[in-house]
Design a protein around this motif. Structure first.
Motif, short mmCIF file in Angstrom:
data_model
loop_
_atom_site.label_atom_id
_atom_site.label_comp_id
_atom_site.label_asym_id
_atom_site.label_seq_id
_atom_site.Cartn_x
_atom_site.Cartn_y
_atom_site.Cartn_z
N GLY A 1 0.67 -1.25 0.06
CA GLY A 1 0.01 -0.06 0.00
C GLY A 1 0.82 1.27 -0.09
N THR A 2 0.34 2.21 -0.53
CA THR A 2 1.08 3.49 -0.52
C THR A 2 0.59 4.46 0.50
N ALA A 3 -0.67 3.92 1.34
CA ALA A 3 -1.23 4.56 2.33
C ALA A 3 -1.82 3.32 3.38
N ASN A 4 -2.41 3.69 4.43
CA ASN A 4 -2.83 2.67 5.34
C ASN A 4 -4.23 3.24 5.92
N TYR A 5 -5.25 2.79 5.48
CA TYR A 5 -6.56 3.47 5.67
C TYR A 5 -7.53 2.06 6.50
N TRP A 6 -8.41 2.33 7.32
CA TRP A 6 -9.20 1.59 7.72
C TRP A 6 -10.80 2.05 7.05
N LEU A 7 -11.27 1.09 6.44
CA LEU A 7 -12.77 1.35 5.93
C LEU A 7 -13.95 1.15 6.66
N ILE A 8 -14.81 2.08 6.71
CA ILE A 8 -16.50 1.80 7.16
C ILE A 8 -17.14 1.67 6.13
N VAL A 9 -18.20 0.54 5.80
CA VAL A 9 -18.74 0.30 4.53
C VAL A 9 -19.88 -0.13 5.00
N PRO A 10 -20.81 0.45 4.26
CA PRO A 10 -22.43 0.06 4.22
C PRO A 10 -22.78 -0.86 3.07
N LEU A 11 -23.28 -1.87 3.14
CA LEU A 11 -23.83 -3.06 2.29
C LEU A 11 -24.87 -2.52 1.46
N VAL A 12 -25.67 -1.49 2.28
CA VAL A 12 -27.03 -1.00 1.62
C VAL A 12 -26.99 0.54 2.08
N PHE A 13 -27.68 1.39 1.13
CA PHE A 13 -27.83 3.02 1.61
C PHE A 13 -28.60 3.13 2.86
N CYS A 14 -29.38 2.12 3.46
CA CYS A 14 -30.08 2.23 4.55
C CYS A 14 -29.17 2.36 5.88
N GLU A 15 -27.80 1.80 5.60
CA GLU A 15 -26.76 1.93 6.87
C GLU A 15 -25.87 3.34 6.48
N ASN A 16 -26.19 4.03 5.48
CA ASN A 16 -25.37 5.43 5.18
C ASN A 16 -25.24 6.17 6.59
N ARG A 17 -26.44 6.40 7.45
CA ARG A 17 -26.25 7.14 8.49
C ARG A 17 -25.53 6.57 9.64
N ASN A 18 -25.62 5.44 9.84
CA ASN A 18 -24.90 4.64 10.87
C ASN A 18 -23.23 4.71 10.72
N VAL A 19 -22.95 4.42 9.49
CA VAL A 19 -21.69 4.53 8.96
C VAL A 19 -21.08 5.76 9.10
N GLU A 20 -21.88 7.00 8.85
CA GLU A 20 -21.42 8.46 9.07
C GLU A 20 -21.23 8.84 10.56
N VAL A 21 -22.24 8.07 11.36
CA VAL A 21 -22.10 8.23 12.89
C VAL A 21 -20.57 7.48 13.48
N VAL A 22 -20.30 6.45 12.98
CA VAL A 22 -19.24 5.80 13.30
C VAL A 22 -17.85 6.40 12.95
N THR A 23 -17.97 6.97 11.65
CA THR A 23 -16.84 7.72 11.35
C THR A 23 -16.32 8.99 11.91
N GLU A 24 -17.53 9.71 11.98
CA GLU A 24 -17.64 11.13 12.95
C GLU A 24 -16.89 10.77 14.23
N ALA A 25 -17.35 9.60 15.08
CA ALA A 25 -16.90 9.36 16.31
C ALA A 25 -15.40 9.30 16.14
N PHE A 26 -14.83 8.68 15.39
CA PHE A 26 -13.49 8.22 15.22
C PHE A 26 -12.55 9.55 14.87
N THR A 27 -13.08 10.41 13.62
CA THR A 27 -12.31 11.27 13.08
C THR A 27 -11.73 12.41 14.11
N THR A 28 -12.27 13.05 15.08
CA THR A 28 -11.86 14.07 15.77
C THR A 28 -11.09 13.12 16.94
#
Length: 549
Positions: A123-150
């Motif tokens: 890899g040229t970078a080292n990321y962790w992915l948060i992935v929804p299998l369906v659009f119904c989970e988009n909001r939950n994915v964003e909640v998890v990502t925001e929780a980690f970002t800051t």
């Protein structure tokens, strides 16, 4: 070449203006012949070598790019008013292809500093992915990502949020009259306060698919997401599923097993309908992800050969200089990488219209050429079935800046693929299997194309532009290269590399191509951050099989 105009190929019957030319000027062209312009010719546009009659063909790059629809005088400018798209026909292989690889002695001992994965990818970078299998989970994915970002130190300075705060205060104090006087204060440089120094970010791939569309779209989405999870820039993934969608967990698992039979990469899949409460789903996702980040942070950059690089080749916001500066420059970079044992991916099939035969002849295997023909014809027929076609690919901005027909645009776009043989032809969402130059079926649409190119394994995407575009990707590092110096000076916040020195005659295509490879090594090693990454341009749009050009 002249610093005022250029004939790209000896067989061409038009010239490209490198600067604004005026009607009445007499130019000295091939063999010292005089040619008087009868029209103003803006920079990037083309003028005729001889007079043309209706149905006469126009050649550029040595290939057919259009036909006249009305008489065009010698020295006249071509445009949509007098030229119509016309492309050369194509069939199976028509001749053998031989290739002289470029000299790579300056690069044979060079390495980049990358993250070595258990499956042999780097890899040229080292990321962790948060992935929804369906659009119904988009909001939950964003909640998890925001929780980690800051909390993990991945947040960006909030200059625009601060600007809105200042506007609110001004409005409260004086109404709208004072808003124009409120200055914008650019944010200072971001500080590196990451908790995990070897993790470059937690990225989410929200989308509008997974259910409600065709089953084929759901299956393709699972294949694409599997490519992202398998990607060398990804340490692992947390996948959120609702539980009843078309994009089933078992389908994703099957696609992952095809790419990673040993299951070497950590992947956590959580099903909301099985978890029960949203709180239980989110706390479990956060807890498991945090523990995995601790482990992923233990990997450090180590030297890797350039043969481990997979580089995408893309253009967007193209202009009349694209095919004579940035595109052939990254084409030479591609040839260098292929010679070094690396891989490149040329996408955007609607922008290969008219150069099909050349690419078919370059295919190492007849089966690859046959697949390319099938994909191109199927795609073209689908576009025509809804009243469109490849000829409608050029955008108003393309046309305004000299790309009058799709064949003109395509002949220049194909230069991104250099001259190397075609090792393989890939369908959309198919992961790269062979080193060398690969053709990948994607639309020309910038984000759909970069999304697909990354899903096929590109760690870095070289993205040429003559007009400017903010496109990026959550996982691959999208490097923007300007075709002209004016753009690089006007939009320095998005342009990483300027190839305008080719237009001015200061440097050759080969010189710039080598400089681009050196730049790639710096980006791949983490010593230079692509501006799309710094700006957080994390665009992700999977291609549904409707018509998209």
């Amino acid at each position: 070449m002249s610093n005022r105009f250029l004939k790209i190929h000896p067989a061409d019957n038009v010239y490209v203006a490198l600067t604004d030319l005026k009607a009445g000027e007499t130019l000295t062209v091939d063999g010292g012949r005089p040619l008087t312009l009868v029209d103003d010719v803006p920079a990037k546009h083309k003028f005729t070598e001889t007079a043309l009659q209706p149905d006469d063909e126009v050649l550029m790059y040595g290939t057919l790019v259009g036909k006249a629809v009305q008489p065009i005088r010698q020295g006249g400018v071509i445009g949509t008013h007098n030229l119509k798209h016309k492309a050369a026909p194509y069939s199976g292989r028509t001749k053998a292809y031989s290739w002289a690889p470029p000299d790579v002695s300056a690069f044979k001992d060079k390495t980049f500093m990358g993250y070595h994965r258990a499956d042999g990818q780097v890899g040229t970078a080292n990321y962790w992915l948060i992935v929804p299998l369906v659009f119904c989970e988009n909001r939950n994915v964003e909640v998890v990502t925001e929780a980690f970002t800051t909390e993990l130190g991945f947040g960006k300075p909030e200059a625009y949020k601060d600007y809105v705060h200042e506007l609110v205060q001004a409005y409260r104090n004086g109404g709208t009259a004072t808003l124009d006087t409120v200055p914008f204060q650019p944010a200072g440089a971001a500080t590196d306060n990451r908790l995990f120094k070897n993790i470059d970010g937690v990225k989410f791939l929200t989308h509008q698919g997974g259910c409600g569309g065709t089953r084929q779209d759901a299956q393709t989405l699972c294949k694409l997401l599997a490519g992202y999870i398998h990607h060398p820039n990804v340490a692992g993934a947390t996948v959120l599923s609702l539980g009843c969608q078309n994009a089933e967990i078992k389908t994703l698992q099957e696609r992952l097993k095809e790419l990673d039979p040993k299951g070497a990469k950590p992947v956590f899949i959580l099903d909301q309908q099985q978890s029960g409460t949203e709180q239980e789903l989110l706390t479990q996702a956060i807890r498991q992800t945090f523990a995995a980040l601790v482990e992923a942070n233990k990997i450090e950059r180590k030297p890797a050969p350039l043969s481990k690089l997979v580089v995408g080749l893309k253009c967007g916001g193209s202009d009349g200089f694209s095919g004579i500066s940035a595109n052939p420059a990254i084409g030479h970079t591609s040839d260098l990488l292929v010679t070094l044992g690396g891989s490149t991916i040329l996408s955007e099939f609607p922008e290969l219209c008219g150069v099909e035969q050349e690419l078919i002849n370059r295919c190492e295997e007849d089966s690859a050429g046959e697949l390319f023909i099938k994909l191109m014809r199927t795609y073209s027929n689908a576009a025509e079935a809804v009243g469109s076609g490849f000829d409608m690919n050029p955008s108003p901005g393309n046309i305004k800046d000299g790309l009058i027909t799709d064949a003109i645009k395509s002949a220049g776009a194909a230069k991104k693929g250099g001259t190397a043989p075609v090792a393989d032809v890939l369908q959309y969402a198919e992961y790269i299997k062979k080193p060398g130059l690969n053709l990948l079926c994607t639309p020309g649409n910038d984000v759909e194309s970069t999304t697909g190119t990354t899903g096929s394994g590109a760690q870095i995407i070289l993205f040429t532009t003559g007009l400017g575009t903010p496109t990026g990707n959550p996982v691959s590092q999208v490097v923007k290269l300007s075709t002209n110096t004016k753009l690089a000076e006007r939009m320095p916040d998005i342009i990483d590399f300027n190839t305008g020195s080719i237009i001015s005659g200061e440097k050759t295509i080969d010189q710039v191509g080598e400089e681009i490879l050196d730049f790639i090594i710096e980006v791949a090693s983490g010593r230079v951050t692509a501006k799309s990454v710094a700006l957080g341009q994390d665009d992700f749009i999977p291609w549904k099989r409707g018509v998209s050009l």
